[in-house]
Design an enzyme around this catalytic site. Structure first.
Site, PDB file in Angstrom:
ATOM      1  CG  HIS A  60       2.535  14.143  40.368  1.00  0.00           C
ATOM      2  ND1 HIS A  60       2.640  14.996  39.291  1.00  0.00           N
ATOM      3  CD2 HIS A  60       2.642  12.878  39.861  1.00  0.00           C
ATOM      4  CE1 HIS A  60       2.820  14.287  38.186  1.00  0.00           C
ATOM      5  NE2 HIS A  60       2.815  13.006  38.502  1.00  0.00           N
ATOM      6  CB  SER A  61      -0.918  12.777  39.073  1.00  0.00           C
ATOM      7  OG  SER A  61      -1.711  12.073  38.164  1.00  0.00           O
ATOM      8  CE1 TYR A  62      -8.203   9.923  41.864  1.00  0.00           C
ATOM      9  CE2 TYR A  62      -7.166   9.492  43.984  1.00  0.00           C
ATOM     10  CZ  TYR A  62      -8.296   9.530  43.185  1.00  0.00           C
ATOM     11  OH  TYR A  62      -9.516   9.179  43.707  1.00  0.00           O
ATOM     12  N   GLY A 118      -3.823  15.629  43.581  1.00  0.00           N
ATOM     13  CA  GLY A 118      -4.649  16.828  43.540  1.00  0.00           C
ATOM     14  C   GLY A 118      -6.096  16.526  43.859  1.00  0.00           C
TER      15      GLY A 118
END
Length: 366
Positions: free
Chosen positions: A250-252, A254
């Site tokens: 999720h989010s960072y 990635g």
């Protein structure tokens, strides 16, 4: 006036970030000396008066804060007289001071992190694995695994949260507090993964420091999110010799996954059959070619869940997460994401010459 208020809030925020989080959670108001210029200006302009310097001590349990989780996993206030759960939701405004309310919120968040850790072990049966493994536990961070020793897992699911205050087992602290455990934690992913035959490994990329003999020191092999992920990959994932691996980030998370793919191209080519991002913030120009073939990013959108969206030339496919809030994407897209994982796994097995999976009955659909 607004500029002065903003300056004071920034000073307070900087102090909060530097505050220790172990034992009793403490928040110290700015000293008179540090805040004197801003305080004097505020008093002179508008008559605002700041409280005297003091130290506030917070509880270390949910009950101490006056909260508990009900059967639906929703945080609710406890009745002060009976100690029973009520229908009253979290109340942010407990003080007249903005900085004190934020400090109270963050202290509660730290307690919730410990609550999630305990729930992962006690109710979900996960095992705590230390990183690095060759130092005393109090000097190490840890990850969670569905088994105490990963040994050639047939299907391994790796969960990577985003940046900030979240820790292993969490997608979004704000959702845990204001919505429920299902949307804010990784527990639904753990359970669904187990149902589909995965061993599950939860990374803890934001846990980077320990206080040892009064000194705050970086954790060896976990000084930042990427270093943590590399250490876990080498110490636990590669060492377990998995048959196949899927990653959900999720989010960072990635960004961390993209960096892993850059550093371990052979592993991603031979073992990683799928990567599911939920509103990842990675740079499309850095995505390795191999990741584009096995990855999908469910992003915030008003479109129905799993609707294909436009992408830049160098990015992985983007699909709608079926929600417009960033922090909700992991929970809202879960059914589509697992359907993607299983489809990719079937293709992975076929390419390896294994027999394809039998067709699912209608009642088995995600």
């Amino acid at each position: 006036m607004r500029v002065l208020l903003r300056l004071f809030q920034q000073q307070q925020h900087a102090k909060l970030l530097a505050a220790p989080s172990g034992g009793l959670f403490r928040w110290r108001q700015a000293t008179a000396a540090a805040a004197a210029p801003v305080t004097a200006a505020l008093v002179g302009i508008s008559g605002i008066r700041m409280a005297a310097s003091e130290e506030r001590t917070y509880p270390t349990t949910l009950e101490g804060f006056g909260y508990g989780f009900n059967e639906e996993g929703k945080l609710r206030q406890l009745d002060k007289d009976t100690g029973k759960l009520t229908d009253r939701v979290f109340d942010y405004q407990v003080y007249t001071s903005l900085s004190e309310n934020q400090a109270h919120y963050e202290a509660l968040g730290d307690v919730i992190t410990q609550y999630v850790y305990e729930r992962l072990e006690e109710k979900e049966g996960l095992k705590k694995l230390y990183v690095p493994a060759d130092v005393p536990p109090e000097e190490a961070t840890f990850v969670f695994s569905t088994v105490e020793k990963l040994d050639r897992p047939k299907k391994l699911l790796v969960l990577i949260h985003g940046s900030g205050v979240v820790r292993a087992g969490q997608w979004a602290r704000s959702l845990i507090i204001n919505d429920c455990l299902d949307s804010g934690t990784q527990i639904p992913y753990i359970r669904r993964g187990r149902e589909l035959g995965y061993e599950v490994l939860l990374l803890n990329t934001n846990d980077n420091y320990r206080t040892v003999k009064g000194a705050r020191k970086p954790i060896r092999g976990s000084r930042n999110p990427t270093e943590h992920a590399v250490t876990v990959l080498e110490q636990y994932i590669l060492a377990s010799r998995p048959e196949s691996v899927a990653i959900v980030a999720h989010s960072y998370g990635g960004v961390v996954t993209v960096e892993l793919a850059q550093r371990f191209p052979d592993f991603f080519r031979d073992k990683v059959f799928a990567v599911g991002f939920t509103d990842s913030v990675h740079a499309s120009s850095l995505v390795p070619e191999a990741l584009k073939k096995i990855g999908r990013n469910w992003v915030t959108a008003k479109d129905p869940l799993d609707t294909p969206l436009t992408i830049t030339k160098h990015d992985i496919p983007r699909h709608s997460a079926g929600h417009i809030k960033h922090e909700m994407t992991s929970y809202s897209c879960m059914s589509a994401l697992f359907e993607f994982l299983e489809s990719r796994y079937a293709e992975f097995r076929t390419n390896r010459g294994e027999e394809p999976r039998s067709k699912k009955a209608k009642g088995d659909e995600l």
